[in-house]
Design a protein around this motif. Structure first.
Motif, PDB file in Angstrom:
ATOM      1  N   GLU A  48       0.809  -1.216   0.000  1.00  0.00           N
ATOM      2  CA  GLU A  48       0.000   0.000   0.000  1.00  0.00           C
ATOM      3  C   GLU A  48       0.845   1.271   0.000  1.00  0.00           C
ATOM      4  O   GLU A  48       0.453   2.275  -0.594  1.00  0.00           O
ATOM      5  N   ASN A  49       1.991   1.239   0.667  1.00  0.00           N
ATOM      6  CA  ASN A  49       2.837   2.427   0.771  1.00  0.00           C
ATOM      7  C   ASN A  49       3.984   2.432  -0.235  1.00  0.00           C
ATOM      8  O   ASN A  49       4.789   3.361  -0.241  1.00  0.00           O
ATOM      9  N   GLN A  50       4.059   1.390  -1.046  1.00  0.00           N
ATOM     10  CA  GLN A  50       5.108   1.249  -2.060  1.00  0.00           C
ATOM     11  C   GLN A  50       6.492   1.461  -1.452  1.00  0.00           C
ATOM     12  O   GLN A  50       7.289   2.267  -1.920  1.00  0.00           O
ATOM     13  N   ILE A  51       6.746   0.708  -0.369  1.00  0.00           N
ATOM     14  CA  ILE A  51       8.029   0.776   0.322  1.00  0.00           C
ATOM     15  C   ILE A  51       8.666  -0.609   0.333  1.00  0.00           C
ATOM     16  O   ILE A  51       8.004  -1.605   0.040  1.00  0.00           O
ATOM     17  N   LYS A  52       9.951  -0.664   0.678  1.00  0.00           N
ATOM     18  CA  LYS A  52      10.681  -1.934   0.649  1.00  0.00           C
ATOM     19  C   LYS A  52      10.982  -2.473   2.042  1.00  0.00           C
ATOM     20  O   LYS A  52      11.354  -3.623   2.183  1.00  0.00           O
TER      21      LYS A  52
END
Length: 187
Positions: free
Chosen positions: A82-86
């Protein structure tokens, strides 16, 4: 890399995205004249700080998505998506950093996980669960499909209009079968 204060409370995080557009590396973001007009001076100034700063406090992301140690892995996976983080820093009740979970950690957990339910289900239950799942899917035309289950092996036959639909039906069957068999499509 998480950035913490003296009490190990998270202040921010430096990500590869924070380091992407650096002037010294020659990767500073160029702006066309029309984008400069639309973006505005504040955004241009913020981008300048990110590309020229020499202190972590100037380039780190301050709005950090975190999770608690008890957070289920599927919720962490949703946070990543959802947050487009790794990575998701893990903080305790006091807000102190206690770890970090990355996409690679989730993949490792999935790859090494044992099936949650090892016991064999009755063949009739396997068939019912498979057909119930397929009936929920708009692409699965169950009126063109038949399935039998014997000793935990699902045998499918019928017509599926595309390779993608056959693959999806196979995946649904494999997820419910207790034993595996090479798929055989009959029409």
């Amino acid at each position: 890399m998480p950035v913490v204060d003296a009490d190990n409370k998270i202040l921010g995080i430096v990500t590869d995205g924070d380091l992407m557009h650096r002037a010294k590396a020659g990767t500073e973001r160029p702006y066309s004249w029309w984008l400069r007009v639309l973006t505005g001076d504040a955004q241009l100034a913020t981008d300048y700080v990110k590309s020229h700063a020499v202190k972590v406090k100037d380039i780190m992301t301050r709005d950090v998505v975190t999770a608690a140690p008890e957070t289920p892995l599927h919720e962490i996976a949703m946070l990543l998506e959802e947050n487009q983080i790794k990575r998701v820093p893990i903080v305790n009740e006091q807000g102190q950093l206690v770890g970090i979970v990355s996409r690679a950690n989730l993949l490792q957990a999935i790859a090494s996980a044992k099936p949650a339910f090892e016991a064999s289900l009755p063949d009739s239950i396997i068939k019912r669960k498979l057909l119930d799942e397929l009936r929920k899917q708009p692409w699965a035309h169950t009126f063109n499909l038949n399935a039998t289950v014997q000793n935990g092996i699902v045998d499918l036959w019928g017509f599926a209009p595309s390779v993608a639909e056959r693959a999806a039906i196979r995946v649904a069957a494999e997820a419910r079968a207790t034993r595996r068999k090479r798929p055989c499509w009959r029409s």
